[in-house]
Design an enzyme around this catalytic site. Structure first.
Site, PDB file in Angstrom:
ATOM      1  N   HIS A  55      78.592  50.628  70.943  1.00  0.00           N
ATOM      2  CA  HIS A  55      77.201  50.172  70.986  1.00  0.00           C
ATOM      3  C   HIS A  55      76.316  51.315  71.484  1.00  0.00           C
ATOM      4  CE1 HIS A  55      73.926  47.314  71.288  1.00  0.00           C
ATOM      5  NE2 HIS A  55      73.645  47.851  72.459  1.00  0.00           N
ATOM      6  N   ASN A  59      84.490  47.780  70.232  1.00  0.00           N
ATOM      7  CA  ASN A  59      83.228  47.998  69.512  1.00  0.00           C
ATOM      8  C   ASN A  59      82.521  49.183  70.154  1.00  0.00           C
ATOM      9  OD1 ASN A  59      81.048  47.405  67.712  1.00  0.00           O
ATOM     10  ND2 ASN A  59      79.957  46.456  69.432  1.00  0.00           N
ATOM     11  N   SER A  89      78.308  53.224  74.467  1.00  0.00           N
ATOM     12  CA  SER A  89      79.418  52.603  75.189  1.00  0.00           C
ATOM     13  C   SER A  89      80.462  52.088  74.208  1.00  0.00           C
ATOM     14  CB  SER A  89      78.925  51.396  75.993  1.00  0.00           C
ATOM     15  OG  SER A  89      77.798  51.704  76.782  1.00  0.00           O
ATOM     16  N   GLY A 124      79.901  55.000  58.123  1.00  0.00           N
ATOM     17  CA  GLY A 124      81.237  55.285  58.636  1.00  0.00           C
ATOM     18  C   GLY A 124      81.387  56.657  59.263  1.00  0.00           C
ATOM     19  N   SER A 125      80.326  57.162  59.887  1.00  0.00           N
ATOM     20  CA  SER A 125      80.487  58.461  60.553  1.00  0.00           C
ATOM     21  C   SER A 125      81.407  58.331  61.764  1.00  0.00           C
ATOM     22  CB  SER A 125      79.127  59.059  60.938  1.00  0.00           C
ATOM     23  OG  SER A 125      78.525  58.335  61.978  1.00  0.00           O
ATOM     24  N   LEU A 149      78.002  38.583  73.033  1.00  0.00           N
ATOM     25  CA  LEU A 149      77.594  39.697  72.171  1.00  0.00           C
ATOM     26  C   LEU A 149      77.213  40.933  72.994  1.00  0.00           C
ATOM     27  CD1 LEU A 149      77.112  40.338  69.144  1.00  0.00           C
ATOM     28  CD2 LEU A 149      74.706  39.783  69.541  1.00  0.00           C
ATOM     29  N   ASP A 150      77.861  42.054  72.708  1.00  0.00           N
ATOM     30  CA  ASP A 150      77.665  43.321  73.437  1.00  0.00           C
ATOM     31  C   ASP A 150      77.906  43.156  74.940  1.00  0.00           C
ATOM     32  OD1 ASP A 150      76.919  44.528  71.030  1.00  0.00           O
ATOM     33  OD2 ASP A 150      74.802  44.115  71.333  1.00  0.00           O
ATOM     34  N   ILE A 167      78.257  39.269  62.907  1.00  0.00           N
ATOM     35  CA  ILE A 167      78.604  38.633  64.179  1.00  0.00           C
ATOM     36  C   ILE A 167      79.871  37.826  63.961  1.00  0.00           C
ATOM     37  CG2 ILE A 167      77.858  36.914  65.879  1.00  0.00           C
ATOM     38  CD1 ILE A 167      75.033  37.987  65.516  1.00  0.00           C
ATOM     39  N   THR A 192      84.252  40.600  73.614  1.00  0.00           N
ATOM     40  CA  THR A 192      84.477  39.228  74.073  1.00  0.00           C
ATOM     41  C   THR A 192      83.488  38.341  73.315  1.00  0.00           C
ATOM     42  OG1 THR A 192      82.862  39.447  75.848  1.00  0.00           O
ATOM     43  CG2 THR A 192      85.154  40.007  76.384  1.00  0.00           C
TER      44      THR A 192
HETATM   45  C1  GRF Z   1      76.513  53.306  65.281  1.00  0.00           C
HETATM   46  O1  GRF Z   1      75.264  53.709  65.725  1.00  0.00           O
HETATM   47  C2  GRF Z   1      77.104  52.301  66.235  1.00  0.00           C
HETATM   48  O2  GRF Z   1      76.669  52.472  67.542  1.00  0.00           O
HETATM   49  C3  GRF Z   1      76.620  51.002  65.701  1.00  0.00           C
HETATM   50  O3  GRF Z   1      76.609  51.161  64.318  1.00  0.00           O
HETATM   51  C4  GRF Z   1      76.438  52.531  63.990  1.00  0.00           C
HETATM   52  C5  GRF Z   1      77.493  52.923  63.015  1.00  0.00           C
HETATM   53  O4  GRF Z   1      77.286  54.194  62.444  1.00  0.00           O
HETATM   54  N1  GRF Z   1      77.473  49.936  66.170  1.00  0.00           N
HETATM   55  P1  GRF Z   1      78.352  54.803  61.451  1.00  0.00           P
HETATM   56  O5  GRF Z   1      78.513  53.858  60.273  1.00  0.00           O
HETATM   57  O6  GRF Z   1      79.636  54.985  62.194  1.00  0.00           O
HETATM   58  O7  GRF Z   1      77.765  56.103  61.019  1.00  0.00           O
END
Ligand code: GRF
Length: 215
Positions: free
Chosen positions: A111, A109, A138, A15-16, A146-147, A94, A143
């Site tokens: 990515h 989301n 990004s 959860g950073s 996926l990604d 998913i 949608t």
């Molecule tokens: C991130 O790298 C994000 O791009 C991906 O999952 C990771 C989540 O990291 N979708 P965090 O839990 O927010 O540290």
């Protein structure tokens, strides 16, 4: 004065990104995180939310017979908070088509790649293996592909000489923490929207790469 935008954040892990979103809240930002929901009870992000005084919930996917049942339970918990925006922040499940349709236009989301390049997992290794000069992350509308949803914001970084997957991961993560709060704020302010042709900022359709920040 802009109305408040209710946000629900879904996580699975550290959860950073959630922390960056929490830290970006303030009097001049209409986004308000109302709840953080995790599919994993041990996700550290739940502690981050609790420390910030945000309601936390767990919907454990292992307690459900299948994806449809899990998503139905998840939607019920999300909808208790009447979200204007649902943010996936390292949510490692998913989602069903029904879930994506329910939150269409209000589901974001993040990515770790310059979409539409490098969808899927293990993006940093793949970028290095291909000797790409640039990489990044990004924020996109979700949608059913996926990604594959329209990109809202992208941070682009040069791949440095001698770069490793670890160093690249750290650098991309730092950029995620810049662009996700920006996307949340722009959405909450009514500046960022999903239009017919793609993501829109201030009434203009963005290119396929979204609004680009070059570092
Ligand atoms: C991130 O790298 C994000 O791009 C991906 O999952 C990771 C989540 O990291 N979708 P965090 O839990 O927010 O540290």
């Amino acid at each position: 004065m802009t109305a408040t935008c209710n946000v629900v954040v879904l996580i699975s892990g550290s959860g950073s990104n959630l922390q960056a979103l929490i830290d970006s809240q303030g009097a001049d930002n209409p986004a308000r995180i109302r709840a953080v929901i995790s599919n994993r009870p041990e996700a550290f992000g739940l502690q981050r939310a609790a420390t910030a005084g945000i309601e936390t919930r767990v919907v454990d996917h292992k307690a459900f017979a299948g994806r449809e049942e899990f998503d139905a339970a998840l939607m019920a918990v999300i909808d208790e908070h009447a979200p204007d925006l649902v943010i996936l922040a390292g949510f490692m499940r998913i989602l069903t088509a029904g879930f994506v349709r329910r939150y269409a236009g209000r589901l974001l989301n993040i990515h770790p790649s310059l979409l539409p390049l490098y969808r899927g997992l293990d993006t940093h290794h793949r970028v290095l293996a291909d000797n790409q000069p640039e990489h990044g992350c990004s924020v996109h509308f979700v949608t059913e592909e996926l990604d594959g949803g329209p990109v809202a914001i992208q941070a682009v970084i040069p791949v440095a000489p001698g770069e490793t997957a670890e160093s690249l991961t750290a650098r991309v993560h730092a950029e995620e923490h810049r662009i996700y709060p920006l996307a949340m704020r722009w959405f909450a302010e009514g500046r960022l929207r999903l239009g017919e042709q793609g993501a829109m900022l201030d009434g203009e359709t963005l290119p396929a790469t979204g609004y680009q920040l070059r570092i």
